[in-house]
Motif scaffolding. Structure first.
Motif, PDB file in Angstrom:
ATOM      1  N   PRO A 116       0.846  -1.210   0.000  1.00 10.46           N
ATOM      2  CA  PRO A 116       0.000   0.000   0.000  1.00 10.46           C
ATOM      3  C   PRO A 116       0.876   1.252   0.000  1.00 10.46           C
ATOM      4  O   PRO A 116       1.892   1.304   0.711  1.00 10.46           O
ATOM      5  N   ALA A 117       0.492   2.239  -0.812  1.00 12.62           N
ATOM      6  CA  ALA A 117       1.331   3.424  -1.025  1.00 12.62           C
ATOM      7  C   ALA A 117       1.771   4.045   0.296  1.00 12.62           C
ATOM      8  O   ALA A 117       2.919   4.481   0.454  1.00 12.62           O
ATOM      9  N   MET A 118       0.872   4.057   1.268  1.00 14.82           N
ATOM     10  CA  MET A 118       1.188   4.676   2.555  1.00 14.82           C
ATOM     11  C   MET A 118       2.333   4.018   3.290  1.00 14.82           C
ATOM     12  O   MET A 118       3.018   4.649   4.072  1.00 14.82           O
ATOM     13  N   ASN A 119       2.503   2.695   3.084  1.00 20.43           N
ATOM     14  CA  ASN A 119       3.514   1.980   3.857  1.00 20.43           C
ATOM     15  C   ASN A 119       4.936   2.418   3.529  1.00 20.43           C
ATOM     16  O   ASN A 119       5.840   2.241   4.334  1.00 20.43           O
ATOM     17  N   TRP A 120       5.127   2.987   2.322  1.00 19.77           N
ATOM     18  CA  TRP A 120       6.481   3.358   1.931  1.00 19.77           C
ATOM     19  C   TRP A 120       7.103   4.343   2.908  1.00 19.77           C
ATOM     20  O   TRP A 120       8.312   4.348   3.114  1.00 19.77           O
ATOM     21  N   LYS A 121       6.288   5.185   3.539  1.00 17.15           N
ATOM     22  CA  LYS A 121       6.895   6.166   4.453  1.00 17.15           C
ATOM     23  C   LYS A 121       7.605   5.499   5.615  1.00 17.15           C
ATOM     24  O   LYS A 121       8.456   6.092   6.260  1.00 17.15           O
ATOM     25  N   GLN A 122       7.268   4.220   5.871  1.00 15.74           N
ATOM     26  CA  GLN A 122       7.982   3.530   6.949  1.00 15.74           C
ATOM     27  C   GLN A 122       9.446   3.261   6.584  1.00 15.74           C
ATOM     28  O   GLN A 122      10.231   2.882   7.440  1.00 15.74           O
TER      29      GLN A 122
END
Lengths: 425, 425
Positions: free
Chosen positions: A109-115
């Protein structure tokens, strides 16, 4: 070395979640001899997190930030720390690869990349339990000379993940940075079946004798975990650790002399771990018939790895018909001594076990079979022995269930200790 | 109106007591529409309490200090507030008289007299529950013009006493001072079976639309409780509460449209409560066969009062022989689709239930039947339907067990929703 704790999350300020993380971190810091004079909670707001961090770094050598590392829009701890450090974020290729691995071919999911983002100059604390990696962020000391450095750690707010990182990395790293060799060591003696006030009364003379010695005793009580008697000692010098261990050994012996068999375990040894090792050593197999606890006893026993060696299984005999048909309980009230006795014998027979343990009772909110809420019968069948204990427990539905499970496991523990002693003598 | 909370007590920093007071105060402030952006803990140290108070008054209009009002040497909140106000302490004759009254002729212990002390210019909040009176202390606003005033409240750390004073006096006093009639209300949508990052992605468009509206969305995740999507709205004016309810109803509808069946409950409705009411409404009885979870699913289901109406019971089939003999599982691997299917059908037959739910898998720490840790099969038997779901869960032994229990209950929930829909259509 002075380390503050900053818990991050609007849900903490709104009281939707109680911040127990910073209490746990405070405990770990104290055990390692690191001071913590100030702990704060702040919401998911960039400017306020930045201000809180600057305030903490103005007072202390180190800050542990807890929470705000997840993948969602309100997780902004990374960005706030980067601003305090005066740097940007870089995306780490190793963490990116780990993310792809975790999602096994499915789209990340696109959001997970910020991790995978980390402030320039900071490094990761890798996570085994959860998913969000932690951060170690060196910060220039605004008041310090050249080479002087402070540090901000960021750990997840999920307790299991936080504990792994703080215990496994943050505290050892702080101790190393402090260069101090004072040590604070604690040992817990686990007591079941005796109320906290009675434990305190028994131990009182020892408490007075210890006054002014640098060794202290405190009490912590919890329904599922029983009473924990904590001995804490502070030592320093080159052989501080060995000396602390000797003091704790001596104090453990003193307390065991006072408390006897009520001491069932040490430190992390839970009641189920103790029962597991007694059963394992004796080569015995257990079966459990649960009514009011509905599976709690089985769940606690099978939390111990390797349970299949000594746990045959259990029957959650919630309906009365199940108790009668499968366990041979007679017509009549199912909350009774007789029912508990037959359930224990019946489940051992049904599942082919050496020992049968049973619980029947009234958890509430309504009375049953003319018995008030809190009435519990615990049965134990271990041919040729059999025993039933009648209890009257206080508390709401959940407390009665948890207390009943603890009493049942403690009854089993005592029976195992007695029978094993008889055998070996 | 912005009010901070300062919890005072070294035991809080050491983690010997978890500060749940400030969470409760935060909740009350939010319900009354008062913002709280920052909450802190500080030890029983005069200079640090003074510094923390000055910091809080620099940011906020009001501060609630919690703790440090008792009679012992480490209770120094009064003195610290007096220093911040720039005044001395006076001994209040009325409180002195009340103390004499309380000790009914016995000597008042010398230490207790300090409870009659109050900073000059401050007044008491009288206590009915406990013994220590609280304080209301007006403080000149260092940044304000003439007549501009901030306020510090001091309340005891004993939860019952604190709650009485904060609920009965502090919050109403703050609302009166604010002259505002804002209210903050939240609602939680409970989501299971969808990871937090995916939920956030689905909800993202709504999040953007809400920007600047006074209504916000946030996410809280927990293994046993699933993902909670929190909608919070701030309204003011004479019909603030009704308006807040309308906004929350509307937002709930928007989010249900995005998330569909993944929304399983509201606020405190747990997965087991939802399953319980679906089973109860349909007049169906459930039986559960648990292997790796060892009773967790049964324990969760029977935490719901009245479970005997729809829960026949369960079999904790931990040993392979139990699975074969009582549930009709074939020779061969017990961690398999086929075993899960037979366990579900077998337990429903054995316990005379309409629906059978089963879990078999590898919780760890070791692999089993050639399957890695985290492999779980959940079976569901509901003649004429049957289903098996294969899962690959991450985490340690305890996490795998808890996740498996949650997945199994969610599978059951979906099945109940589908079949009930088919019936009524």
């Amino acid at each position: 070395m002075d380390c503050e704790v900053l818990a991050i999350g609007t849900e903490l300020l709104l009281g939707q979640v109680v911040d127990s993380n910073s209490a746990w971190i405070g405990q770990q810091l104290a055990l390692a001899g690191i001071s913590s004079h100030y702990q704060a909670k702040v919401g998911d707001n960039h400017d306020r997190i930045v201000a809180a961090l600057r305030g903490a770094l103005g007072r202390a050598d180190a800050v542990v930030c807890c929470g705000g590392l997840g993948p969602t829009q309100d997780d902004i701890t990374r960005e706030a720390i980067a601003e305090v450090m005066g740097v940007g974020l870089r995306r780490d290729p190793e963490v990116e690869a780990a993310l792809r691995e975790r999602f096994r071919g499915r789209d990340v999911p696109a959001m997970n990349w910020k991790q995978a983002d980390v402030p320039e100059g900071a490094s990761f604390i890798t996570a085994s339990v959860g998913t969000a990696p932690g951060l170690v962020c060196p910060v220039k000391d605004p008041a310090g000379g050249p080479g002087k450095e402070k540090v901000v750690y960021a750990v997840p707010g999920v307790p299991a993940e936080m504990r792994e990182m703080v215990g496994g990395f943050v505290v050892p790293d702080l101790v190393r940075r402090s260069g101090d060799h004072a040590t604070i060591r604690s040992r817990f003696l686990r007591v079941w079946g005796v109320p906290e006030s009675r434990v305190a009364e028994i131990v009182a003379p020892r408490l007075s004798e210890l006054e002014g010695t640098g060794t202290t005793i405190a009490f912590l009580a919890n329904v599922a975990e029983g009473v924990r008697v904590r001995v804490t000692t502070r030592t320093s010098g080159p052989s501080a650790e060995a000396e602390a261990e000797r003091t704790l050994d001596k104090e453990e012996a003193e307390l065991r002399a006072l408390l006897g068999d009520a001491v069932g375990g040490i430190d992390d040894e839970s009641l189920e771990v103790v029962v597991a090792s007694l059963l394992g050593e004796a080569g015995l197999r257990l079966a459990v018939a649960e009514s009011l606890t509905g599976g709690l006893v089985g769940a606690r026993l099978t939390s111990v790895p390797g349970a299949s060696g000594w746990f045959a299984g259990g029957l959650v005999s919630y309906g009365s018909d199940v108790k009668r048909e499968l366990l041979g309980v007679d017509e009549g009230p199912v909350v009774s001594e007789d029912a508990a006795r037959r359930m224990a014998a019946g489940v051992a027979r049904l599942l082919g076990a050496d020992i049968g343990l049973s619980l029947t009772g009234v958890a509430g909110p309504e009375p049953q079979d003319g018995q008030p809420v809190g009435t519990v019968f615990v049965g134990l069948s271990w041919p040729p022995s059999a025993a039933v204990e009648a209890l009257r427990l206080s508390g709401d539905r959940q407390l009665v269930r948890e207390r009943a499970a603890t009493y049942a496991l403690d009854l089993l523990r005592h029976m195992l200790l007695e029978r094993t002693a008889t055998r070996t003598s």
